[in-house]
Design a protein around this motif. Structure first.
Motif, mmCIF file in Angstrom:
data_model
loop_
_atom_site.group_PDB
_atom_site.id
_atom_site.type_symbol
_atom_site.label_atom_id
_atom_site.label_comp_id
_atom_site.label_asym_id
_atom_site.label_seq_id
_atom_site.Cartn_x
_atom_site.Cartn_y
_atom_site.Cartn_z
ATOM 1 N N THR A 54 0.830 -1.218 0.000
ATOM 2 C CA THR A 54 0.000 0.000 0.000
ATOM 3 C C THR A 54 0.863 1.267 0.000
ATOM 4 O O THR A 54 0.642 2.187 -0.781
ATOM 5 N N TYR A 55 1.835 1.304 0.888
ATOM 6 C CA TYR A 55 2.642 2.530 1.035
ATOM 7 C C TYR A 55 3.501 2.783 -0.205
ATOM 8 O O TYR A 55 3.722 3.940 -0.573
ATOM 9 N N LEU A 56 3.974 1.722 -0.820
ATOM 10 C CA LEU A 56 4.760 1.927 -2.044
ATOM 11 C C LEU A 56 3.866 2.513 -3.140
ATOM 12 O O LEU A 56 4.252 3.469 -3.823
ATOM 13 N N GLU A 57 2.677 1.959 -3.266
ATOM 14 C CA GLU A 57 1.742 2.445 -4.285
ATOM 15 C C GLU A 57 1.355 3.901 -4.033
ATOM 16 O O GLU A 57 1.220 4.695 -4.964
ATOM 17 N N GLN A 58 1.197 4.256 -2.764
ATOM 18 C CA GLN A 58 0.787 5.624 -2.416
ATOM 19 C C GLN A 58 1.980 6.559 -2.235
ATOM 20 O O GLN A 58 1.799 7.708 -1.819
ATOM 21 N N GLU A 59 3.193 6.042 -2.495
ATOM 22 C CA GLU A 59 4.437 6.821 -2.371
ATOM 23 C C GLU A 59 4.609 7.389 -0.957
ATOM 24 O O GLU A 59 5.104 8.508 -0.784
ATOM 25 N N ARG A 60 4.203 6.610 0.037
ATOM 26 C CA ARG A 60 4.402 7.009 1.443
ATOM 27 C C ARG A 60 5.700 6.357 1.924
ATOM 28 O O ARG A 60 5.704 5.486 2.797
ATOM 29 N N PHE A 61 6.801 6.775 1.327
ATOM 30 C CA PHE A 61 8.075 6.088 1.525
ATOM 31 C C PHE A 61 8.586 6.170 2.968
ATOM 32 O O PHE A 61 9.219 5.247 3.465
ATOM 33 N N SER A 62 8.295 7.277 3.631
ATOM 34 C CA SER A 62 8.816 7.439 4.988
ATOM 35 C C SER A 62 8.193 6.438 5.963
ATOM 36 O O SER A 62 8.719 6.215 7.046
ATOM 37 N N GLU A 63 7.087 5.824 5.577
ATOM 38 C CA GLU A 63 6.412 4.883 6.477
ATOM 39 C C GLU A 63 6.808 3.422 6.227
ATOM 40 O O GLU A 63 6.400 2.533 6.958
ATOM 41 N N LEU A 64 7.630 3.203 5.212
ATOM 42 C CA LEU A 64 7.999 1.825 4.871
ATOM 43 C C LEU A 64 8.809 1.141 5.974
ATOM 44 O O LEU A 64 8.638 -0.049 6.225
ATOM 45 N N GLU A 65 9.675 1.892 6.630
ATOM 46 C CA GLU A 65 10.481 1.278 7.688
ATOM 47 C C GLU A 65 9.632 0.929 8.902
ATOM 48 O O GLU A 65 9.914 -0.020 9.617
ATOM 49 N N GLU A 66 8.576 1.682 9.124
ATOM 50 C CA GLU A 66 7.697 1.442 10.284
ATOM 51 C C GLU A 66 6.970 0.109 10.176
ATOM 52 O O GLU A 66 6.523 -0.431 11.188
ATOM 53 N N VAL A 67 6.809 -0.413 8.974
ATOM 54 C CA VAL A 67 6.111 -1.696 8.811
ATOM 55 C C VAL A 67 7.104 -2.845 8.610
ATOM 56 O O VAL A 67 6.746 -3.921 8.150
#
Ligand code: SF4
Ligand code: SF4
Length: 110
Positions: A54-67
């Motif tokens: 989801t985050y990659l698709e929405q370009e929410r890159f800063s949240e990728l490490e949190e998951v």
């Protein structure tokens, strides 16, 4: 299960080939995620692959490490169990590459 999918039977087997997995049915096209949570349950490293997707698709890159993206060992288990046939391993690799690229840009810009 961590190697790339090969679609052409003319692809050679080289001395670097350690194994081949032949599936007995065609892999279905991906459907939207149904939020079943199976990818999270199966991951031995606490990654939440559905959110990476989801985050990659929405370009929410800063949240990728949190998951837990950086904890992924690319075993392929999440993609194997996904009933929606999401290409989670490829997505995870893309996300890691994106994070690495962003980190490189930050370093270059001081
Ligand atoms: S590929 Fe990564 S996210 Fe998926 S189950 Fe394996 S370690 Fe977890
Ligand atoms: S296993 Fe597939 S369908 Fe289920 S939550 Fe994970 S990505 Fe979504």
């Amino acid at each position: 299960m961590t190697a790339p999918a090969i679609f052409d039977l003319k692809t050679p087997v080289t001395k670097g080939t350690s194994g081949i997995v032949a599936l007995d049915e065609q892999i279905a096209s991906p459907d939207p995620c149904i939020r079943c949570g199976k990818c999270v349950q199966v991951c031995p490293y606490g990654v939440m692959p559905l959110y990476v997707d989801t985050y990659l698709e929405q370009e929410r890159f800063s949240e990728l490490e949190e998951v837990g993206l950086t904890n992924c060992r690319e075993c392929g288990g999440c993609a194997f169990v996904c009933p929606a046939h999401r290409p989670l391993l490829q997505t995870i690799r893309l996300a890691k590459a994106k994070l690495g690229k962003l980190a490189g840009e930050v370093k270059a810009n001081g």
